[in-house]
Design a protein around this motif. Sequence first.
Motif, short mmCIF file in Angstrom:
data_model
loop_
_atom_site.label_atom_id
_atom_site.label_comp_id
_atom_site.label_asym_id
_atom_site.label_seq_id
_atom_site.Cartn_x
_atom_site.Cartn_y
_atom_site.Cartn_z
N ALA A 6 -34.50 -30.21 100.49
CA ALA A 6 -33.22 -30.41 99.82
C ALA A 6 -33.35 -30.30 98.31
O ALA A 6 -32.45 -29.83 97.63
CB ALA A 6 -32.64 -31.77 100.20
N GLY A 7 -34.44 -30.74 97.74
CA GLY A 7 -34.62 -30.73 96.29
C GLY A 7 -35.08 -29.38 95.76
O GLY A 7 -35.25 -28.41 96.50
N ALA A 8 -35.26 -29.35 94.45
CA ALA A 8 -35.71 -28.12 93.79
C ALA A 8 -37.19 -27.86 94.12
O ALA A 8 -37.99 -28.79 94.20
CB ALA A 8 -35.53 -28.25 92.29
N GLY A 12 -38.03 -20.81 95.58
CA GLY A 12 -37.05 -21.06 96.62
C GLY A 12 -37.25 -20.25 97.89
O GLY A 12 -36.82 -20.65 98.96
N GLY A 13 -37.94 -19.13 97.79
CA GLY A 13 -38.15 -18.28 98.95
C GLY A 13 -39.40 -18.62 99.74
O GLY A 13 -39.59 -18.12 100.84
N ALA A 14 -40.26 -19.49 99.22
CA ALA A 14 -41.53 -19.80 99.88
C ALA A 14 -41.35 -20.38 101.29
O ALA A 14 -42.05 -19.97 102.21
CB ALA A 14 -42.36 -20.73 99.01
N PRO A 15 -40.42 -21.33 101.50
CA PRO A 15 -40.25 -21.85 102.86
C PRO A 15 -39.80 -20.76 103.85
O PRO A 15 -40.15 -20.80 105.02
CB PRO A 15 -39.17 -22.92 102.71
CG PRO A 15 -39.27 -23.35 101.28
CD PRO A 15 -39.63 -22.10 100.54
N GLN A 16 -39.04 -19.78 103.38
CA GLN A 16 -38.63 -18.68 104.25
C GLN A 16 -39.80 -17.75 104.52
O GLN A 16 -39.97 -17.25 105.63
CB GLN A 16 -37.50 -17.89 103.60
CG GLN A 16 -36.22 -18.67 103.47
CD GLN A 16 -35.18 -17.86 102.74
OE1 GLN A 16 -34.93 -16.72 103.08
NE2 GLN A 16 -34.58 -18.45 101.74
N LYS A 17 -40.62 -17.52 103.51
CA LYS A 17 -41.73 -16.57 103.65
C LYS A 17 -42.68 -16.99 104.76
O LYS A 17 -43.10 -16.16 105.56
CB LYS A 17 -42.48 -16.45 102.32
CG LYS A 17 -43.58 -15.41 102.37
CD LYS A 17 -44.23 -15.23 101.02
CE LYS A 17 -45.31 -14.17 101.11
NZ LYS A 17 -45.92 -13.92 99.81
#
Length: 59
Positions: A6-8, A12-17
């Motif tokens: 939820a936080g910064a 930002g794309g690392a969890p998707q990668k």
Amino acid sequence: MFTQPAGAVKCGGAPQKICYLAEDYLGRRDVRDDIEVIFMACFAAALKRKHETSAEIDH
């Protein structure tokens, strides 16, 4: 299951990668169809970005 915090975060794309890498790994081993991969984010858009309106584009 992969999640987006939820936080910064720095990237930002690392969890998707890691989700995409896991899907690729599973597909290469021919087990992807046996596994349900889920990505969950706590906000409406996976990557937050200000959307431009047509009025902003015209100026």
